[in-house]
Design a protein around this motif. Structure first.
Motif: not given
Length: 142
Positions: A121-134
Motif C-alpha cells: 500500500l505504501e509503495e503504490e501510494c494507496k494509503l492516502f488520496e491527496v489533492a491532485p493540483r499541487k
C-alpha cells in the motif's frame, strides 16, 4: 509510539509486562507475588509498523489505506498522524511517520502477509488520496 506497544506485549506475554508488574508492586502486591519466577514463552507473534508516505500533497482528501489496514486479520491498533484536510509530508524520518500500526496474531505467517500488504500500500501510494493540483508524484526509491 507512546504506548502503542502495550497491546502487542499484552497479547504476546499473556498480560505480563514490566509496566504492569511495576504498578502491581505498589497497588496489588498479591498480583505481583503471583507472577511466575521465569517468564512464560510468547503466546502470539506481533510487530509495530511505522508507516511510510512516498507521496506528499497540499491536502489529504481521504485515508483509504488506513481503512484497508483495519481489515487485516492481525490488525490490533493504529495511531494516525495524518488528518484529512491537512498537508501530507513525504516521510524522511520518524517525525514524518504518518502512523503506527500494531499487528498481533497467533500465526506469524499472518503477520508477515499483513506487513507485506501494508508495505505494498505504501509503495503504490494507496494509503492516502491527496489533492491532485499541487501534489507531487509518488516517490518510491530503492
Amino acid at each position: 509510539c507512546a504506548g502503542s506497544w502495550l497491546p502487542l506485549t499484552d497479547r504476546c506475554t499473556g498480560g505480563i509486562t514490566q509496566v504492569r508488574s511495576n504498578l502491581d508492586i505498589f497497588v496489588d502486591g498479591a498480583a505481583f507475588d503471583a507472577l511466575p519466577a521465569v517468564p512464560r514463552p510468547f503466546v502470539a507473534s506481533g510487530t509495530i509498523v511505522m508507516l511510510v508516505s512516498y507521496q506528499e500533497g497540499e491536502e489529504v482528501q481521504a485515508t483509504p489505506g488506513f481503512e484497508t489496514i483495519k481489515t487485516l486479520p492481525s490488525f490490533t491498533t493504529i495511531t494516525e498522524s495524518v488528518v484529512v484536510g491537512m498537508p501530507l509530508k513525504l516521510t524522511v524520518d520518524l517525525f514524518d511517520c504518518p502512523g503506527v500500526v500494531v499487528l498481533v496474531h497467533d500465526d506469524a505467517t499472518v503477520i508477515d502477509a499483513d506487513l507485506a500488504t501494508i508495505r505494498k500500500l505504501e509503495e503504490e501510494c494507496k494509503l492516502f488520496e491527496v489533492a491532485p493540483r499541487k501534489s507531487k508524484a509518488c516517490k518510491v526509491t530503492e
